[in-house]
Design an enzyme around this catalytic site. Structure first.
Site, PDB file in Angstrom:
ATOM      1  N   ASP A 244      45.277  34.837  44.608  1.00  0.00           N
ATOM      2  CA  ASP A 244      44.600  35.853  43.799  1.00  0.00           C
ATOM      3  C   ASP A 244      43.897  35.275  42.568  1.00  0.00           C
ATOM      4  O   ASP A 244      44.439  34.409  41.877  1.00  0.00           O
ATOM      5  CB  ASP A 244      45.679  36.849  43.327  1.00  0.00           C
ATOM      6  CG  ASP A 244      45.117  38.011  42.542  1.00  0.00           C
ATOM      7  OD1 ASP A 244      44.449  38.853  43.162  1.00  0.00           O
ATOM      8  OD2 ASP A 244      45.343  38.078  41.313  1.00  0.00           O
ATOM      9  N   GLU A 318      40.808  33.623  46.714  1.00  0.00           N
ATOM     10  CA  GLU A 318      40.051  34.806  46.308  1.00  0.00           C
ATOM     11  C   GLU A 318      39.227  34.443  45.087  1.00  0.00           C
ATOM     12  O   GLU A 318      39.760  34.289  43.992  1.00  0.00           O
ATOM     13  CB  GLU A 318      40.972  35.978  45.954  1.00  0.00           C
ATOM     14  CG  GLU A 318      40.192  37.267  45.792  1.00  0.00           C
ATOM     15  CD  GLU A 318      40.414  38.037  44.508  1.00  0.00           C
ATOM     16  OE1 GLU A 318      39.922  39.165  44.406  1.00  0.00           O
ATOM     17  OE2 GLU A 318      41.074  37.525  43.585  1.00  0.00           O
TER      18      GLU A 318
HETATM   19  C1  NOJ Z   1      42.287  40.577  42.476  1.00  0.00           C
HETATM   20  C2  NOJ Z   1      43.033  41.626  43.244  1.00  0.00           C
HETATM   21  O1  NOJ Z   1      42.465  41.756  44.503  1.00  0.00           O
HETATM   22  C3  NOJ Z   1      42.971  42.884  42.437  1.00  0.00           C
HETATM   23  O2  NOJ Z   1      43.447  43.989  43.152  1.00  0.00           O
HETATM   24  C4  NOJ Z   1      43.739  42.680  41.174  1.00  0.00           C
HETATM   25  O3  NOJ Z   1      43.604  43.804  40.353  1.00  0.00           O
HETATM   26  C5  NOJ Z   1      43.234  41.452  40.413  1.00  0.00           C
HETATM   27  N1  NOJ Z   1      42.993  40.337  41.250  1.00  0.00           N
HETATM   28  C6  NOJ Z   1      44.244  41.033  39.387  1.00  0.00           C
HETATM   29  O4  NOJ Z   1      45.356  40.486  40.012  1.00  0.00           O
END
Ligand code: NOJ
Length: 602
Positions: A244, A318
């Site tokens: 993430d 991500e």
């Molecule tokens: C990306 C995640 O997909 C999202 O849902 C989240 O709010 C942020 N990162 C913070 O972790």
């Protein structure tokens, strides 16, 4: 026999033998030329379909209106039936759920509303029995302010003092008693990234919600702890991680006097000063140091796999970043490797219902052109942060987009519901739960920020709460269209998004798709052609009218295609059926129509 006859018969024999040998040699050479090439055995992840589950909204087993692990375990057959190879679950760890699991308070425990460690073990066991890989979400950038890490750090407990990014306040020259934030940096969810801690008498940094404090990745203890967490879940059976928010791992460090630099203003007049994007984010994302951390993670998981003689453990990054910074996640010029792939969000960020076929061709080639040689591509059409695929594009494009996902080279990623064409649900301001909307919105504009519409419960059937829960009240309301769009209804008919999805995932076993070359081009303003081919293997391709009016195309000039073209599958609005022969000329496609076809080897 006269000597003349002897010479003649010798010459004849020599000619015959020569011809025979020549034919045999030619045949052998030709055989070599047309023999199927040696096909590299792909690693389990290289051509798989990954299905993203948002655990809170997939299936509620215990009837409290919230999805859970048992609900997932009980329904893993759906994934097998759909033809996917791996599931990725958004965070399932203990959390106060300010950001629905992306604010973790205990990285080593299962969130109580979702179940227990035993439930997790059971889920993994069943997944493995069914041949599914299990990918977990890994959230290294931040921890909940309710975590022991943060509490210890706030209390300056030895060993934890620098676990987070702490900074003194800036003195206000106009008002000595006021405490100014250290810099003008803005959080992704709006407002300053700096939050005052009364206890510690310092600000801490949070790039997301106030309750999500950013770890200090310049602290070796933090780096070690993060690796420990990854290996812990690998030991428990995880096949890899979706990592993430990596671009946010580092922020610019303060100068020798402890001062942080401000970011320049972006000049975007449509944004309020407290909204991300009001400043140009040069100090809070994409800092080059972060890649070293990613490369170290890769070394750690590879080492583990080697030592344990296990299959590959994957890292999927991500990262919403520009193309150069995105590609660096794959690895660098020095030969260091990082993620197995960074997510390709181009279908989300660069295309929409208004895009032309040329835009599609350009965007697809963009990724494939920049991707380092020999690495694996991937395609994302939606997730729990973005408006759902048919809502962002159009309802009539569902099968076309799923077909592209499945026919493009590399890994296909499906967000739960895309296989049945689920749209965004309506969530009123009163029902809104997403912190991004609550922080930045009000009753009239919250939908600009809210991620709730793409997170409404999965539509299993047309019964109570769409079969998601036995409870009529669910954590987010079920979308109103569930009677029209649900899995059971689509299983019960012969032509549906789900049936098409199933045939597409089956098609992926074809060599042209797993190992083949690609060609993608716009035939007209609105119709896209994708061809996958590999020498002696059958060619597969698709034509997809991304426009809103019917379009007539000619395929006769395409050298990769020769007759007969046979329909493999076509979108729900198509008049063509599997097995139909397609004309090479004057082929008319309805708005949004896709036809996936088979052609003889090139
Ligand atoms: C990306 C995640 O997909 C999202 O849902 C989240 O709010 C942020 N990162 C913070 O972790």
């Amino acid at each position: 026999m006269s000597w003349k006859k002897i010479v003649l018969s010798s010459v004849l024999t020599a000619v015959v033998v020569g011809v025979v040998v020549g034919v045999v040699v030619w045949a052998v050479m030709r055989e070599e030329e047309v023999a199927p090439p040696e096909l590299r055995k792909l690693d389990w992840w290289e051509h798989t379909v990954i299905y993203q589950i948002y655990p809170r909204s997939f299936k509620d087993y215990d009837g409290n209106g919230i999805g859970d692990l048992k609900g997932i375990t009980q329904n893993l057959e759906h994934l097998v039936d759909a033809g996917v190879g791996a599931l990725w679950m958004s965070p399932i760890f203990q959390s106060p759920m300010i950001d629905f699991g992306y604010d973790i308070s205990d990285f080593y425990a299962i969130h109580d509303e979702y179940g227990t460690m035993e439930d997790f073990v059971e889920l993994v066991k069943k997944a493995k029995e069914l041949g599914l890989k299990v990918i977990l979400d890994y959230v290294p950038n931040h921890a909940s302010t309710y975590s022991d890490y943060f509490i210890n750090s706030e209390n300056r407990k030895q060993g934890y003092e620098d676990y987070f990014v702490w900074a003194d306040y800036k003195v206000d020259p106009q008002n000595a008693s006021a405490r100014l934030v250290p810099s003008n940096w803005i959080s992704q969810f709006g407002g300053s990234v700096w939050e005052w801690s009364e206890k510690r008498q310092q600000f801490y940094l949070h790039q997301f919600a106030i309750e999500q404090a950013d770890f200090n990745f310049r602290n070796q203890a933090v780096k070690d702890e993060m690796v420990k967490i990854m290996l812990y879940w690998i030991e428990k059976g995880a096949d890899g991680f979706r990592v993430d928010a990596i671009p946010h791992l580092f922020e610019t460090a303060p100068d020798e006097n402890g001062n942080y630099p401000d970011e320049p203003l972006s000049g975007n007049m449509f944004l309020r000063p407290d909204q991300a994007g009001y400043t140009t984010q040069i100090h809070v994302r994409d800092l080059i140091e972060l890649y070293d951390v990613v490369y170290d993670w890769r070394t750690a998981v590879d080492e583990w796999a080697k030592q344990n003689g296990s299959e590959t453990k994957v890292l999927l990054a991500e990262a919403y970043a520009n193309i150069s910074m995105t590609m660096l996640y794959y690895g660098d010029e020095k030969g260091r490797v990082g993620a197995h792939f960074p997510f390709n969000f181009d279908f989300i960020t660069a295309l929409s219902a208004k895009s032309s076929a040329r835009d599609f061709a350009y965007v697809i080639r963009h990724w494939l052109t920049y991707m380092p040689q020999g690495r694996v591509a991937n395609w994302v059409f939606g997730n729990h942060d973005q408006s759902r695929m048919p809502s962002r594009f159009r309802d009539d494009m569902v099968d076309g987009l799923n077909s592209l996902n499945m026919l493009l080279p590399g890994v296909a990623i499906t967000y739960q519901g895309e296989e049945i064409g689920m749209r965004d649900g309506f969530v009123s301001w009163e029902d809104t739960k997403d912190v991004a909307a609550l922080n930045q919105g009000n009753a009239s504009n919250y939908l600009e920020f809210s991620r709730d519409p793409c997170r409404t419960p999965y539509h299993w059937n047309n019964s109570t709460s769409a079969g998601f829960s036995t409870n009529v009240t669910t954590w987010l309301p079920v979308a109103e269209d569930y009677k029209e769009i649900n899995l059971q209804a689509q299983k019960d008919v012969s032509v549906s998004h789900f049936k098409i999805y199933q045939s597409l995932t089956k098609l992926r076993k074809e060599v042209a798709l797993s190992h083949g070359e690609y060609d993608v081009q716009a035939l007209t303003q609105n119709t896209l052609l994708l061809v996958r081919y590999l020498r002696t293997y059958d060619t597969y391709g698709l034509v997809f009218n991304v426009g809103t009016v019917a379009d007539t195309i000619n395929l006769s000039g395409i050298t990769l295609l020769s007759e007969p073209l046979t329909v493999y599958t076509a979108s729900v609005q198509s008049s063509r059926s599997p097995g139909n022969e397609l004309p090479m000329e004057n082929l008319t496609l309805q708005p949004g129509e896709v036809i996936v076809f088979k052609a003889p080897p090139t």
